[in-house]
Design an enzyme around this catalytic site. Structure first.
Site, PDB file in Angstrom:
ATOM      1  N   ASP A 160       0.879  -1.287   0.085  1.00 31.62           N
ATOM      2  CA  ASP A 160       0.068  -0.204   0.076  1.00 31.62           C
ATOM      3  C   ASP A 160       0.809   1.263   0.103  1.00 31.62           C
ATOM      4  O   ASP A 160       0.902   1.894   0.975  1.00 31.62           O
ATOM      5  CB  ASP A 160      -0.958  -0.081   1.244  1.00 31.62           C
ATOM      6  CG  ASP A 160      -0.149   0.004   2.693  1.00 31.62           C
ATOM      7  OD1 ASP A 160       0.868  -0.376   2.697  1.00 31.62           O
ATOM      8  OD2 ASP A 160      -0.932   0.475   3.587  1.00 31.62           O
ATOM      9  N   HIS A 195      10.062  -0.220   8.856  1.00 32.66           N
ATOM     10  CA  HIS A 195       8.929  -1.351   8.890  1.00 32.66           C
ATOM     11  C   HIS A 195       9.018  -2.574   7.473  1.00 32.66           C
ATOM     12  O   HIS A 195       9.631  -3.499   7.805  1.00 32.66           O
ATOM     13  CB  HIS A 195       7.559  -0.929   8.943  1.00 32.66           C
ATOM     14  CG  HIS A 195       6.968   0.002   9.911  1.00 32.66           C
ATOM     15  ND1 HIS A 195       7.094  -0.629  11.482  1.00 32.66           N
ATOM     16  CD2 HIS A 195       6.848   1.197  10.375  1.00 32.66           C
ATOM     17  CE1 HIS A 195       6.755   0.352  12.107  1.00 32.66           C
ATOM     18  NE2 HIS A 195       6.444   1.358  11.666  1.00 32.66           N
TER      19      HIS A 195
HETATM   20  C1  BDR Z   1       2.690  -0.731   8.793  1.00 32.91           C
HETATM   21  O1  BDR Z   1       1.630   0.191   8.579  1.00 32.91           O
HETATM   22  C2  BDR Z   1       1.837   0.848   7.345  1.00 32.91           C
HETATM   23  O2  BDR Z   1       1.592   2.283   7.846  1.00 32.91           O
HETATM   24  C3  BDR Z   1       3.238   0.898   7.017  1.00 32.91           C
HETATM   25  O3  BDR Z   1       3.458   0.950   5.670  1.00 32.91           O
HETATM   26  C4  BDR Z   1       3.743  -0.629   7.374  1.00 32.91           C
HETATM   27  O4  BDR Z   1       3.451  -1.362   6.494  1.00 32.91           O
HETATM   28  C5  BDR Z   1       3.485  -0.666   9.953  1.00 32.91           C
HETATM   29  O5  BDR Z   1       2.604  -0.754  11.154  1.00 32.91           O
HETATM   30 CA    CA Z   2       2.880  -0.832   3.834  1.00 35.26          CA
END
Ligand code: BDR
Ligand code: CA
Length: 332
Positions: free
Chosen positions: A12, A246
């Site tokens: 995303d 992340h």
């Molecule tokens: C996840 O949430 C999204 O905002 C980031 O892209 C990542 O996949 C982190 O909690």
């Molecule tokens: Ca993500």
């Protein structure tokens, strides 16, 4: 000779998704066959536009299939523009024109047809809410046997959540899909907040890479990372002007599993109430029988990453992104 990991990337984008995508394109052992997009950090339409844009400006012509616009059951929420920018890439001032269209099939159809065409060969790396995988499982219940493995950036075992005291954003955004995924029976690795909150990347890391490459793709990533670091500075000033990477850790785990220590156990997801989106792990890993339904011994085990070699991880991200991987942008 190393055989490359054949990957479908479910994403995303999203700033850390963009970091993950560029790490994957840059790494010599990863072959991204296709990208599937989903709502989350932005709408699914914006996610698809961003996946097409990020790949084309880096010079890569990779199929992109648009996926689910909303969660499987939970009411849809608003994308967090204050974290990733309203456009998902830190509110870019302008975009170069690209001539690229998404696939005509849905993300779930794309995943199923690719898995059927390459049985046992494809790793699915998912770093977003999990409805595309949930829908793909509904089309093809044998999908866990057709995919080689699944790696998620999702969830948490002991680290506090980032959307509630117990929930991680990707799981919380679609807890019903996440519970389907954690109980489906694939070879499943979870790269959650237990490790992603250990790896802090300063904005200067991306500035230096952008200077080194002097390429549209890396200046775009550096701009996006700068916006993302502004957000983290507002909630975690002790990090400095820096962010968590992340999603990129899901790919680090694919190519360098020795940098992680895992814990094995069954995971279920809370799908409503105040603990909505909590990933609960059976830390005793089946050693005792629970009378509570939902924890039957046949529920599959997840490999949850619990520790990471932080310095080696950052070094790998840096050397990979610093490599000679960028091509002439596919702009018009
Ligand atoms: C996840 O949430 C999204 O905002 C980031 O892209 C990542 O996949 C982190 O909690
Ligand atoms: Ca993500």
């Amino acid at each position: 000779m190393t055989t490359k990991h054949k990957v479908i990337f479910d994403t995303d984008p999203g700033v850390d998704d963009a970091m993950a995508l560029y790490f994957a394109l840059a790494h010599p052992d990863i072959d991204i066959l296709g990208i599937t997009t989903i709502f989350g950090n932005v709408t699914v339409q914006q996610a698809t536009a961003n996946a097409l844009y990020l790949t084309r400006i880096a010079g890569y012509d990779i199929p992109v299939a648009g996926g689910a616009p909303v969660p499987l059951a939970k009411a849809a929420g608003m994308p967090p523009g204050f974290i990733h920018g309203d456009d998902g890439l830190g509110n870019l001032d302008q975009r170069s024109a690209i001539d690229a269209q998404p696939e005509s099939c849905s993300a779930a159809e794309y995943i199923v047809s690719m898995a059927r065409a390459h049985p046992g060969e494809i790793t699915l790396v998912a770093v977003a809410p999990l409805a595309n995988l949930g829908l793909a499982l509904k089309i093809e219940p044998n999908l866990p046997k057709l995919l080689k493995r699944v790696i998620l950036m999702a969830g948490t075992v002991t680290e506090p959540g980032n959307v509630s005291p117990v929930a991680e954003a990707n799981v919380w955004n679609d807890p019903d899909a996440a519970d389907l995924v954690f109980t489906a029976g694939w070879n499943l690795t979870m790269v959650g907040l237990d490790v992603t909150h250990r790896v802090v990347l300063p904005s200067s890391f991306f500035v230096e890479l952008a200077k080194k490459h002097n390429h549209l793709a890396m200046t775009t990533l550096s701009h996006a990372a700068n916006f993302y670091c502004d957000f983290y500075k507002s909630i975690r000033p002790e990090l400095g002007h820096a962010c968590y990477g992340h999603d990129v850790l899901a790919f680090v785990c694919l190519v360098a599993p020795e940098l992680f220590k895992t814990q094995e156990g069954r995971i279920r997801v809370v799908t409503d109430g105040i603990a909505n989106g909590q990933t609960m792990m059976d830390k005793l890993n089946g050693k005792i029988f629970y009378p509570q339904p939902g924890w039957e011994p046949d529920k599959p085990v997840t490999h949850a990453c619990m520790q990471v070699d932080v310095n080696a991880c950052i070094q790998l991200i840096e050397t990979t992104l610093a490599g000679n991987w960028l091509k002439a942008p596919l702009t018009v």
